[in-house]
Design a protein around this motif. Structure first.
Motif, PDB file in Angstrom:
ATOM      1  N   GLY A  78      27.725 -15.733 -28.243  1.00  0.00           N
ATOM      2  CA  GLY A  78      27.037 -16.552 -29.215  1.00  0.00           C
ATOM      3  C   GLY A  78      26.707 -15.779 -30.466  1.00  0.00           C
ATOM      4  N   HIS A  79      26.036 -16.458 -31.396  1.00  0.00           N
ATOM      5  CA  HIS A  79      25.708 -15.869 -32.696  1.00  0.00           C
ATOM      6  C   HIS A  79      24.798 -14.654 -32.544  1.00  0.00           C
ATOM      7  N   ASP A  80      24.001 -14.614 -31.469  1.00  0.00           N
ATOM      8  CA  ASP A  80      23.071 -13.506 -31.258  1.00  0.00           C
ATOM      9  C   ASP A  80      23.622 -12.451 -30.308  1.00  0.00           C
ATOM     10  N   GLY A  81      24.888 -12.588 -29.919  1.00  0.00           N
ATOM     11  CA  GLY A  81      25.498 -11.609 -29.038  1.00  0.00           C
ATOM     12  C   GLY A  81      25.404 -11.943 -27.566  1.00  0.00           C
ATOM     13  N   VAL A 127      25.429   1.411 -31.680  1.00  0.00           N
ATOM     14  CA  VAL A 127      24.554   2.261 -32.507  1.00  0.00           C
ATOM     15  C   VAL A 127      23.481   1.505 -33.272  1.00  0.00           C
ATOM     16  N   ALA A 128      23.543   0.183 -33.337  1.00  0.00           N
ATOM     17  CA  ALA A 128      22.498  -0.582 -34.024  1.00  0.00           C
ATOM     18  C   ALA A 128      21.400  -1.038 -33.073  1.00  0.00           C
ATOM     19  N   ALA A 129      21.447  -0.583 -31.823  1.00  0.00           N
ATOM     20  CA  ALA A 129      20.477  -1.044 -30.824  1.00  0.00           C
ATOM     21  C   ALA A 129      19.097  -0.452 -31.065  1.00  0.00           C
ATOM     22  N   ARG A 130      18.085  -1.257 -30.817  1.00  0.00           N
ATOM     23  CA  ARG A 130      16.726  -0.747 -30.689  1.00  0.00           C
ATOM     24  C   ARG A 130      16.478  -0.391 -29.217  1.00  0.00           C
ATOM     25  N   TYR A 131      15.522   0.477 -28.972  1.00  0.00           N
ATOM     26  CA  TYR A 131      15.214   0.819 -27.587  1.00  0.00           C
ATOM     27  C   TYR A 131      13.739   1.155 -27.462  1.00  0.00           C
ATOM     28  N   LYS A 132      13.261   1.103 -26.221  1.00  0.00           N
ATOM     29  CA  LYS A 132      11.850   1.343 -25.968  1.00  0.00           C
ATOM     30  C   LYS A 132      11.521   2.826 -26.007  1.00  0.00           C
ATOM     31  N   VAL A 189      20.837   6.913 -25.197  1.00  0.00           N
ATOM     32  CA  VAL A 189      20.532   5.484 -25.240  1.00  0.00           C
ATOM     33  C   VAL A 189      21.654   4.731 -24.534  1.00  0.00           C
ATOM     34  N   LEU A 190      21.289   4.017 -23.472  1.00  0.00           N
ATOM     35  CA  LEU A 190      22.260   3.265 -22.690  1.00  0.00           C
ATOM     36  C   LEU A 190      22.295   1.818 -23.166  1.00  0.00           C
ATOM     37  N   PRO A 191      23.469   1.218 -23.212  1.00  0.00           N
ATOM     38  CA  PRO A 191      23.571  -0.164 -23.683  1.00  0.00           C
ATOM     39  C   PRO A 191      23.056  -1.142 -22.639  1.00  0.00           C
ATOM     40  N   HIS A 192      22.793  -2.364 -23.065  1.00  0.00           N
ATOM     41  CA  HIS A 192      22.363  -3.427 -22.153  1.00  0.00           C
ATOM     42  C   HIS A 192      23.401  -3.638 -21.055  1.00  0.00           C
ATOM     43  N   VAL A 204      23.082  -5.414 -36.024  1.00  0.00           N
ATOM     44  CA  VAL A 204      21.679  -5.407 -35.600  1.00  0.00           C
ATOM     45  C   VAL A 204      21.338  -6.689 -34.844  1.00  0.00           C
ATOM     46  N   GLU A 205      21.814  -7.833 -35.337  1.00  0.00           N
ATOM     47  CA  GLU A 205      21.489  -9.116 -34.711  1.00  0.00           C
ATOM     48  C   GLU A 205      22.171  -9.306 -33.363  1.00  0.00           C
ATOM     49  N   MET A 206      23.361  -8.742 -33.186  1.00  0.00           N
ATOM     50  CA  MET A 206      24.131  -9.010 -31.977  1.00  0.00           C
ATOM     51  C   MET A 206      24.035  -7.920 -30.915  1.00  0.00           C
ATOM     52  N   THR A 207      23.444  -6.764 -31.241  1.00  0.00           N
ATOM     53  CA  THR A 207      23.370  -5.678 -30.267  1.00  0.00           C
ATOM     54  C   THR A 207      22.119  -5.808 -29.408  1.00  0.00           C
ATOM     55  N   PRO A 208      22.258  -5.954 -28.085  1.00  0.00           N
ATOM     56  CA  PRO A 208      21.083  -6.083 -27.219  1.00  0.00           C
ATOM     57  C   PRO A 208      20.275  -4.792 -27.173  1.00  0.00           C
ATOM     58  N   GLN A 209      19.048  -4.921 -26.729  1.00  0.00           N
ATOM     59  CA  GLN A 209      18.157  -3.775 -26.572  1.00  0.00           C
ATOM     60  C   GLN A 209      18.749  -2.752 -25.612  1.00  0.00           C
ATOM     61  N   GLY A 210      18.639  -1.460 -25.956  1.00  0.00           N
ATOM     62  CA  GLY A 210      19.110  -0.387 -25.096  1.00  0.00           C
ATOM     63  C   GLY A 210      17.984   0.231 -24.283  1.00  0.00           C
ATOM     64  N   THR A 211      18.353   1.176 -23.423  1.00  0.00           N
ATOM     65  CA  THR A 211      17.395   1.915 -22.601  1.00  0.00           C
ATOM     66  C   THR A 211      17.558   3.395 -22.881  1.00  0.00           C
ATOM     67  N   ALA A 212      16.457   4.061 -23.190  1.00  0.00           N
ATOM     68  CA  ALA A 212      16.529   5.482 -23.550  1.00  0.00           C
ATOM     69  C   ALA A 212      16.217   6.367 -22.339  1.00  0.00           C
TER      70      ALA A 212
END
Length: 579
Positions: free
Chosen positions: A24-27, A276-281, A491-494, A532-540
């Protein structure tokens, strides 16, 4: 149509499979299908790896039909398609018919086996000759052109093929063949021709280089029609190719003719795009700050499967000996990229395990315990650690050392003649031994990962974190070892398996938006916004080595670097003795 009703298809062709995903539009992934592709080897020549574009296309077609059926999304809602693939050489005639690349009587004839896979090492002599030219081309591949790149393979074909058959051939890096097959338009991607085909930033094809290496007939009065991309006709990532899906492809897939198709990427670069555009906790909290494009210069993407690619972007070109690039416009217009790599990582782990005498015993134990071999190995290592009163697995294996270049070194040595070595072997061949050698292999891959990053940062990069994707990202023990060895967060991907194909889907969305806007968009900011919009949150995963393990890893790293010097010195001594 509302944004939520827009969907995009990403197609990823890896070393052993073709995958299609609809997002989808949000990934958000709504359907995914993977089909195994065929690779041919030569029982008498370990260097040979060949594939078929017909086989790959058939697998893609099956995968796309499956995801459309699974997702129940109508063809009219699919707004764009993007491709990524391995950097393999696809050869066709000028009508697009596949040309056989297998040595022997059928070489140059029309036939299925028309792809020389990236891992194919037949062109060692040709690469050595090219590297002796001193051409400006070499400045943009870390000073040494790899035998895995396309020009050495094209030169091998030139030498082996009948002249009249070579003259009718055209050559594609595989991502460009995919967009050609999908659209009927042969426009090349900047990623493919710059990173793998000797297209020099700001200068294009170098006619004098082609003449010097014996490929002067490809110049063809400056048209370079067999290579494509003449007169600067190359597109950065995701720009729409031709008129979109051809009628033939649309009918094969059940999509609409004219659906925008984005200029493709080599698979590792799609992995970069999808991570590389992922945010993470951090400290349990997800940052509210969206990353800016400039932050990408500090984020290395490590795309880890059969081999591993290490990619980082910078606003200016950074020249790193033994590391490919700098490549201008490989993804973002005006930005530069460097690509390091390890020729064998996932493949190496499999090799070390499957060739060990205790492998069958390991498999049977995993089956009996209704577990898997990696869990059994972890348990064996933990048992050994406790029995030996070791603080860590690194301490447990402190007297064992492994140098991992069984298939040559891609970076940062750029030396295809490097080979592997073990130091500290014992008369042991049981489960304890295979567990130690397994951990030692992970450790060696991590040490080499640090070696590549250290060389990049020493020459001007400012890498401070590593964004993983690919199968190795699910091995948390290995990822923690990476963090401890490099001193950087990992940083690991979703989804470790979907990051690359998600990057391809982003290309499809970008192509759709550029097409809808009539080309009037800011390529850099629009593409980064999509990422940025389509990359899911990662895990650090943060470094957590104790002071003792840090000292052991530093000592291991020093020994790792020394083993390179020793091997090269021994090689020279044997060459001198052979004269």
């Amino acid at each position: 149509m509302a944004a939520s009703e827009n969907y995009y298809i990403g197609v990823d062709v890896g070393t052993g499979s073709a995958r299609a995903t609809i997002v989808g539009h949000d990934g958000t992934v709504l359907g995914s299908s993977t089909q195994e592709t065929t690779t041919w080897r030569d029982a008498h020549d370990h260097r040979i790896f060949e594939q078929s574009s017909n086989n790959i296309w058939s697998c893609i077609t099956t995968a796309i039909k499956e995801i459309l059926a699974e997702s129940k999304i109508p063809a009219s809602a699919v707004k764009g398609v993007g491709f990524d693939a391995t950097c393999s050489l696809a050869v066709t005639d000028m009508n697009g018919e596949p040309i056989v690349v297998t040595k022997g009587k059928d070489l140059g004839a029309v036939g299925d086996r028309n792809i020389i896979l990236w891992a194919d090492h037949r062109a060692e002599q040709e690469a050595n000759m090219i590297n002796g030219t001193g051409s400006i081309v070499l400045d943009y591949v870390g000073g040494t052109m790899s035998l895995e790149m396309e020009l050495p393979k094209v030169l091998w074909l030139k030498k082996a093929m009948k002249p009249e058959l070579f003259a009718r051939s055209q050559f594609f890096d595989l991502p460009d063949w995919l967009t050609y097959r999908a659209t009927g338009d042969s426009t090349r991607s900047c990623c493919s021709v710059t990173c793998k085909c000797s297209y020099v930033p700001n200068k294009g094809w170098q006619a004098d280089f082609f003449e010097k290496v014996g490929l002067g007939d490809l110049v063809d009065g400056g048209t370079f029609k067999q290579m494509g991309a003449a007169n600067g006709n190359v597109f950065t990532a995701g720009l729409p190719i031709g008129q979109g899906l051809s009628k033939k492809t649309a009918e094969e897939w059940g999509l609409l003719e004219g659906t925008p198709v984005g200029s493709g990427l080599i698979d590792a670069y799609a992995g970069w795009m999808g991570t590389v555009a992922a945010r993470y906790k951090e400290n349990g909290k997800l940052s509210d700050v969206l990353p800016l494009l400039d932050e990408s210069r500090h984020r290395l993407a490590a795309v880890a499967g059969t081999s591993t690619c290490h990619i980082v972007q910078s606003p200016e070109g950074v020249f790193v000996p033994g590391v490919w690039g700098p490549y201008k416009d490989a993804v973002f217009p005006g930005w530069w990229m460097n690509e390091g790599g390890q020729s064998s990582t996932g493949q190496l782990i499999d090799f070390i395990l499957t060739t060990h005498p205790a492998y069958d015993k390991l498999k049977k134990k995993a089956e009996y315990e209704k577990s898997n071999i990696h869990q059994v190995l972890q348990e064996q290592l933990e048992k050994l650690r406790q029995e030996n009163h070791a603080e860590s697995f690194t301490e447990l294996c402190k007297d064992l050392h492994f140098y991992p270049d069984l298939h040559g070194n891609r970076s940062p040595l750029a030396d295809s003649r490097m080979r592997g070595s073990f130091v500290g072997l014992e008369l042991s061949d049981g489960l304890h031994d295979i567990a130690r050698k397994y951990y030692l292999t992970l450790e060696a891959i991590a040490l080499q990962n640090r070696h590549i990053i250290d060389e990049m940062n020493a020459k001007g990069h400012t890498i401070s974190s590593i964004y993983m994707s690919g199968g190795q990202a699910k091995n948390t023990q290995m990822m923690q070892l990476f963090a401890n060895t490099t001193g950087m967060p990992i940083v690991l991907p979703h989804s470790h398996s979907l990051a690359v194909v998600l990057g391809a889907a982003m290309l499809g969305r970008f192509a759709a938006e550029v097409s809808a806007a009539g080309g009037k968009v800011d390529d850099k900011e629009a593409l980064w916004k999509i990422m940025v919009e389509m990359t899911p949150q990662g895990t650090a995963i943060a470094p957590n080595a104790t002071a003792k393990e840090k000292k052991l890893l530093e000592a291991k790293y020093k020994i790792f670097r020394e083993s390179i010097d020793i091997q090269r010195r021994w090689r020279q001594q044997m060459e001198d003795a052979s004269k």
